[in-house]
Design a protein around this motif. Structure first.
Motif, PDB file in Angstrom:
ATOM      1  N   TYR A   1       0.852  -1.193   0.000  1.00 50.02           N
ATOM      2  CA  TYR A   1       0.000   0.000   0.000  1.00 50.02           C
ATOM      3  C   TYR A   1       0.884   1.237   0.000  1.00 50.02           C
ATOM      4  CZ  TYR A   1       1.161   0.131   4.944  1.00 50.02           C
ATOM      5  OH  TYR A   1       1.864   0.183   6.120  1.00 50.02           O
TER       6      TYR A   1
ATOM      7  N   ALA B   1       2.928   4.240   0.942  1.00 56.59           N
ATOM      8  CA  ALA B   1       3.485   4.618   2.241  1.00 56.59           C
ATOM      9  C   ALA B   1       3.243   6.087   2.551  1.00 56.59           C
ATOM     10  CB  ALA B   1       4.976   4.344   2.264  1.00 56.59           C
TER      11      ALA B   1
ATOM     12  N   PHE C   1      -6.047   7.515   3.304  1.00 53.08           N
ATOM     13  CA  PHE C   1      -6.807   6.434   3.899  1.00 53.08           C
ATOM     14  C   PHE C   1      -8.105   6.885   4.529  1.00 53.08           C
ATOM     15  CE2 PHE C   1      -3.928   3.522   2.828  1.00 53.08           C
ATOM     16  CZ  PHE C   1      -2.711   3.523   3.483  1.00 53.08           C
TER      17      PHE C   1
ATOM     18  N   THR D   1      -9.565   1.434   5.367  1.00 52.17           N
ATOM     19  CA  THR D   1      -8.244   0.843   5.209  1.00 52.17           C
ATOM     20  C   THR D   1      -8.056  -0.359   6.112  1.00 52.17           C
ATOM     21  OG1 THR D   1      -7.361   3.002   4.746  1.00 52.17           O
ATOM     22  CG2 THR D   1      -5.791   1.266   5.252  1.00 52.17           C
ATOM     23  N   SER D   2      -8.457  -0.198   7.360  1.00 53.83           N
ATOM     24  CA  SER D   2      -8.272  -1.329   8.263  1.00 53.83           C
ATOM     25  C   SER D   2      -9.173  -2.480   7.844  1.00 53.83           C
ATOM     26  CB  SER D   2      -8.532  -0.912   9.709  1.00 53.83           C
ATOM     27  OG  SER D   2      -9.845  -0.429   9.845  1.00 53.83           O
TER      28      SER D   2
ATOM     29  N   PHE E   1      -7.121  -4.379   5.325  1.00 55.31           N
ATOM     30  CA  PHE E   1      -6.055  -5.130   5.985  1.00 55.31           C
ATOM     31  C   PHE E   1      -6.606  -6.356   6.697  1.00 55.31           C
ATOM     32  CE2 PHE E   1      -3.304  -1.076   6.613  1.00 55.31           C
ATOM     33  CZ  PHE E   1      -2.869  -1.169   5.305  1.00 55.31           C
TER      34      PHE E   1
ATOM     35  N   LEU F   1      -0.081 -12.819   5.993  1.00 54.38           N
ATOM     36  CA  LEU F   1      -0.084 -11.552   5.257  1.00 54.38           C
ATOM     37  C   LEU F   1       0.908 -10.580   5.885  1.00 54.38           C
ATOM     38  CD1 LEU F   1      -1.815  -9.952   3.016  1.00 54.38           C
ATOM     39  CD2 LEU F   1      -2.823  -8.824   5.007  1.00 54.38           C
ATOM     40  N   VAL F   2       1.863 -10.091   5.090  1.00 59.47           N
ATOM     41  CA  VAL F   2       2.750  -9.033   5.580  1.00 59.47           C
ATOM     42  C   VAL F   2       2.315  -7.702   4.970  1.00 59.47           C
ATOM     43  CG1 VAL F   2       4.739 -10.550   5.837  1.00 59.47           C
ATOM     44  CG2 VAL F   2       4.477  -9.231   3.740  1.00 59.47           C
ATOM     45  N   LEU F   3       2.566  -6.646   5.746  1.00 58.02           N
ATOM     46  CA  LEU F   3       2.208  -5.297   5.303  1.00 58.02           C
ATOM     47  C   LEU F   3       3.436  -4.616   4.711  1.00 58.02           C
ATOM     48  CD1 LEU F   3      -0.657  -5.212   6.043  1.00 58.02           C
ATOM     49  CD2 LEU F   3      -0.096  -3.920   8.102  1.00 58.02           C
ATOM     50  N   TRP F   4       3.315  -4.164   3.490  1.00 64.58           N
ATOM     51  CA  TRP F   4       4.432  -3.488   2.849  1.00 64.58           C
ATOM     52  C   TRP F   4       4.063  -2.055   2.487  1.00 64.58           C
ATOM     53  CZ3 TRP F   4       6.657  -7.278  -1.404  1.00 64.58           C
ATOM     54  CH2 TRP F   4       7.448  -8.251  -0.780  1.00 64.58           C
ATOM     55  N   PRO F   5       4.523  -1.105   3.265  1.00 70.70           N
ATOM     56  CA  PRO F   5       4.346   0.284   2.861  1.00 70.70           C
ATOM     57  C   PRO F   5       5.384   0.580   1.779  1.00 70.70           C
ATOM     58  CG  PRO F   5       5.391   0.139   5.040  1.00 70.70           C
ATOM     59  CD  PRO F   5       5.267  -1.257   4.515  1.00 70.70           C
TER      60      PRO F   5
ATOM     61  N   GLU G   1      12.752  -3.794  -4.372  1.00 69.79           N
ATOM     62  CA  GLU G   1      13.685  -4.176  -3.312  1.00 69.79           C
ATOM     63  C   GLU G   1      13.121  -5.325  -2.471  1.00 69.79           C
ATOM     64  OE1 GLU G   1      17.244  -3.588  -1.160  1.00 69.79           O
ATOM     65  OE2 GLU G   1      16.540  -2.764  -3.071  1.00 69.79           O
ATOM     66  N   LEU G   2      11.892  -5.147  -2.038  1.00 69.19           N
ATOM     67  CA  LEU G   2      11.265  -6.137  -1.172  1.00 69.19           C
ATOM     68  C   LEU G   2      11.033  -7.462  -1.896  1.00 69.19           C
ATOM     69  CD1 LEU G   2       8.779  -3.742   0.629  1.00 69.19           C
ATOM     70  CD2 LEU G   2      10.634  -5.016   1.698  1.00 69.19           C
TER      71      LEU G   2
ATOM     72  N   LEU H   1      10.778 -13.207   0.028  1.00 64.81           N
ATOM     73  CA  LEU H   1       9.967 -13.577   1.193  1.00 64.81           C
ATOM     74  C   LEU H   1       8.566 -14.001   0.820  1.00 64.81           C
ATOM     75  CD1 LEU H   1       9.787 -13.675   4.299  1.00 64.81           C
ATOM     76  CD2 LEU H   1       8.796 -11.399   4.197  1.00 64.81           C
TER      77      LEU H   1
END
Lengths: 354, 354
Positions: free
Chosen positions: B66, B68, B73, B77-78, B81, B95-99, B109-110, B115
DNA sequence: CTGAAAGCGCTTACAG
DNA sequence: CTGAAAGCGCTTACAG
């Protein structure tokens, strides 16, 4: 996929040396370093997190565990999530979201998978089985919120005492001494033993008593409609009131609407101060709410940092209590006709709860 | 830590057999199965996710990426998630959160870290560099929202056409034909090219034209204050208006407040219908907003499912467009003094944008 | 300062 | 149906 082996080969070194450089765990000569870095650049090497995790027994993943069933989330939930995720990223960690039941069963299950290095626990209850599960598991963790029994647990929370003190002081400075708190409804099973509500009300009793003011509290649930009704009760039960503090932000909107509806000018006739509020909600009121801003982002960030300190073996972060800070809006002003403090005192705590 | 080796030993089998049983990848006799299951129970064995990930090249982790920096929002938003996290858990994924920034640099990069098995991308822009990064990386992904260029991309989004159609129909059924849309402010750089706003306004033009009604649109940003101002503009520019649609929920609160403030009864004098709204916000208005409920939970869940289908090699989920559904509140009723359709038509689209 | 090698806890051809 | 063994891509004593 480019592996460490490829890099080592191209740089003419062993993979151990590449690893030492990457992790900065052993010194490497400038020349070797240069060759390796060049090789990584040439090949576009990216270190594989999973392999690293398995070998080092550190995944660099932390979990944010939150109650799956309860849907009492206010607007600041996403603030918790995003601020925690950003704090984690900054230290090169990943944040996973774990919806878990309050009984700790799912949490134990998830911990067993060995995916995470630690856990940040949200919406901590005064007595919380999940905390016991975490303790038993040996996984490092930090709490956002507090259990009653807190020996040495890493935690961050709102500083309810300071928040209420500042709020009451603000009203006092404007000359108010006929105050009412529209509190939470602790009889509501959803909120029974809900720390923030319990602690705020306790703090209010303490602070108001220290000012020698009567303790006047009206319970109210977390909706705009309930806020309207509570405002009406204030007007009939405590007509001398010049300022109202409201615990819940949705209720606060209802209080403002209800007072306006019955012909009261805000803040001319009555001031309203909303505790534990986010700006988005405050901006919805007319006039805009004067509020104590819920430190959601700070809590998410500090909770994460507290956990990461443990994981990195740095000096532990001492327990952090963060006050909600006063954000002036347009719902607080001086009382129209100030009364004497003595007069107020005599009216006592009639009708106040418990 | 109890490993597969321990289990195999105790059950008197090889670790391969344990693995086959656990993954159900090869048949195992009932007797062997029973011995292994007993051994796992005795030892409290939990399969290690990290080792499994490394060996199988599937981490069972997906990312929710999402923006950053942008803080547009809303309250949903929540919902994204949590609904995504729950959908992932149900299929045994994390589930990982990626800003991530909108330029895609951080995302690349991520992704390089290896992962995650896939990515759900939130707040997709009409033209979105992150989508290109994902395409190049070869990582499976699903979009919540839509790019302009959409060939074969797995995505879910709000069905803006159906939403606006239903909304307008609802007002028509109540007898309204003097409508105004308080739309988004597309000149605001934060919202320039913001898909939901662009698509809603487009849909409105289309739908209203199909009814032979004039296109009347007032731009408005996403605040209560702006909503009040927009309501005032409606009253002066289109005094014949009997019903207002509002794109943004915060603006809708301001519209209601503004109209009431100037002495208009809602819905007696003017009806208000809030598009893309969540119940929490609707409940804050007085009277409670009639709204089209933002399908946040559905989108988070469907986006995740769409991704997981790809990962599990199941039949792909076709693109899902989910309409916001009408939730009746108390801000829509019939017009006090219905006008003839002919009379309305003549007044045309004066002052309407573009 | 650098390298050879064992090992992290699994999965997965390959063989039987 | 079951097993022996290689291998996933790293880290980390141990040795030099």
């Amino acid at each position: 996929m480019v592996t460490m082996k490829d890099v080592a080969q191209r740089a003419g070194v062993s993979i151990a040396t590449v690893s030492f450089l990457l992790n900065d765990t052993k010194p490497v000569t400038a020349a070797t370093r240069a060759r390796i870095e060049q090789a990584m650049l040439d090949l576009g090497y990216r270190r594989n997190m999973v392999a690293r995790a398995l070998a080092s027994r550190r995944t660099h993943i932390i979990a944010m565990a939150y109650p799956a069933l309860e849907h009492r989330f206010g607007m600041s939930t996403s603030e918790f999530f995003t601020s925690a995720a950003e704090a984690a990223r900054k230290e090169d960690y990943h944040l996973v979201l774990w919806p878990v039941g309050n009984d700790g069963v799912e949490l134990r299950e998830l911990l067993g998978q060995g995916l995470v290095d630690g856990v940040v626990l949200m919406e901590v209850q005064l007595v919380d089985p999940r905390v016991d599960v975490l303790r038993q598991s040996g996984t490092p963790f930090a709490l956002i919120g507090r259990t009653t029994d807190l020996d040495g647990l890493s935690h961050v929370d709102i500083d309810f005492d300071a928040t209420v003190e500042d709020a009451v002081r603000h009203l006092r400075e404007h000359g108010h001494h006929e105050l009412v708190l529209i509190s939470g409804d602790l009889d509501d099973p959803r909120f029974h033993d809900y720390g923030p509500w319990v602690r705020t009300e306790e703090a209010y009793r303490r602070v108001v008593a220290s000012y020698d003011l009567p303790i006047r509290i009206i319970p109210c649930s977390d909706t705009t409609q309930a806020g309207k009704a509570a405002a009406a009760r204030v007007l009939t039960e405590y007509p001398e009131t010049t300022a109202i503090l409201v615990l819940n932000e949705y209720a606060a909107l209802g209080v403002v609407a209800g007072l306006k509806h019955t012909g009261h000018d805000i803040p001319g006739d009555i001031s309203v101060l909303s505790l534990l509020t986010v700006p988005e909600t405050a901006a919805m009121a007319d006039p805009e709410l004067t509020m104590m801003r819920t430190p959601g982002p700070e809590l998410g960030q500090l909770g994460t940092q507290a956990l990461l300190r443990q994981l990195e073996g740095d000096d532990p972060l001492p327990p952090q209590l963060v006050p909600a800070k006063l954000h002036p809006g347009a719902t607080v002003a001086g009382p129209r006709a100030p009364r004497s403090k003595a007069g107020a005192g005599r009216r006592g705590a009639r009708k106040a709860r418990s």
